[in-house]
Design a protein around this motif. Sequence first.
Motif, PDB file in Angstrom:
ATOM      1  N   GLU A 112      59.150  17.325  14.045  1.00 26.33           N
ATOM      2  CA  GLU A 112      59.522  16.251  13.124  1.00 26.33           C
ATOM      3  C   GLU A 112      58.921  16.458  11.733  1.00 26.33           C
ATOM      4  OE1 GLU A 112      58.591  12.346  14.647  1.00 26.33           O
ATOM      5  OE2 GLU A 112      59.487  12.863  16.588  1.00 26.33           O
TER       6      GLU A 112
ATOM      7  N   SER B 155      56.970  17.560  19.623  1.00 27.52           N
ATOM      8  CA  SER B 155      57.894  16.697  18.910  1.00 27.52           C
ATOM      9  C   SER B 155      57.376  16.389  17.502  1.00 27.52           C
ATOM     10  CB  SER B 155      58.111  15.408  19.701  1.00 27.52           C
ATOM     11  OG  SER B 155      58.954  14.528  19.005  1.00 27.52           O
ATOM     12  N   CYS B 156      56.099  16.064  17.386  1.00 26.63           N
ATOM     13  CA  CYS B 156      55.519  15.772  16.065  1.00 26.63           C
ATOM     14  C   CYS B 156      55.535  17.012  15.179  1.00 26.63           C
ATOM     15  CB  CYS B 156      54.094  15.236  16.214  1.00 26.63           C
ATOM     16  SG  CYS B 156      54.045  13.540  16.829  1.00 26.63           S
TER      17      CYS B 156
ATOM     18  N   LYS C 266      54.934  15.611  23.389  1.00 23.09           N
ATOM     19  CA  LYS C 266      54.717  14.753  22.227  1.00 23.09           C
ATOM     20  C   LYS C 266      54.136  15.555  21.058  1.00 23.09           C
ATOM     21  CE  LYS C 266      54.163  10.392  24.693  1.00 23.09           C
ATOM     22  NZ  LYS C 266      54.416  10.608  26.076  1.00 23.09           N
TER      23      LYS C 266
ATOM     24  N   LYS D 153      51.281   7.470  17.450  1.00 19.89           N
ATOM     25  CA  LYS D 153      52.420   6.570  17.631  1.00 19.89           C
ATOM     26  C   LYS D 153      53.175   6.925  18.905  1.00 19.89           C
ATOM     27  CE  LYS D 153      53.039   5.369  12.801  1.00 19.89           C
ATOM     28  NZ  LYS D 153      53.838   5.563  11.589  1.00 19.89           N
ATOM     29  N   LYS D 154      53.371   8.207  19.154  1.00 21.08           N
ATOM     30  CA  LYS D 154      54.099   8.643  20.342  1.00 21.08           C
ATOM     31  C   LYS D 154      53.322   8.339  21.628  1.00 21.08           C
ATOM     32  CE  LYS D 154      56.990  12.094  18.176  1.00 21.08           C
ATOM     33  NZ  LYS D 154      58.168  11.255  18.207  1.00 21.08           N
TER      34      LYS D 154
ATOM     35  N   CYS E  13      51.397  10.700  13.789  1.00 28.37           N
ATOM     36  CA  CYS E  13      52.640  10.828  14.552  1.00 28.37           C
ATOM     37  C   CYS E  13      52.337  10.841  16.045  1.00 28.37           C
ATOM     38  CB  CYS E  13      53.364  12.115  14.142  1.00 28.37           C
ATOM     39  SG  CYS E  13      54.836  12.498  15.126  1.00 28.37           S
ATOM     40  N   LEU E  14      51.378  11.653  16.432  1.00 27.02           N
ATOM     41  CA  LEU E  14      51.026  11.770  17.845  1.00 27.02           C
ATOM     42  C   LEU E  14      50.522  10.449  18.398  1.00 27.02           C
ATOM     43  CD1 LEU E  14      50.830  13.658  20.270  1.00 27.02           C
ATOM     44  CD2 LEU E  14      48.549  14.306  19.471  1.00 27.02           C
TER      45      LEU E  14
END
Length: 138
Positions: free
Chosen positions: A41, A37-38, A34, A74-75, A71-72
Amino acid sequence: MNVNILAVVLCLGLALYEPVASQSAADLAAYKQKQDSCIKELNIGAAEAALLATDKEVANPSEAVKCYHSCLYKKLGLLTADSKPINDMIVKFAQQRFSSVPADKLKSLLTSCGATKAATTCDYVYTFEMCMVKGVKA
């Protein structure tokens, strides 16, 4: 800023800096995925990404770095897509992550860091996060 958002940030701010020994390798790998990914992104550069991945403060953070924590969160399922806190998830996550931090210290930090003012969610979460990290380490 909404008190619920403050609770989210409190829980996550500390969570990012205090891994739980009881977490499985799979849980830690999923968390790392995660994070990565952030970073991807938000197009965060390699130097800043290395600091974020090791939970170190980034000097003069870009807007992308400031938005990394949102972002993190939310993930991790602690914020909805429109940045609203999911309180029961936050409590559960906090209980797992903060077992070694005294509850009265957390409440004190929540109060002092909760006074954070910012124009955007990214700025707010980032500023609050930094306040919490410094408070926990103090």
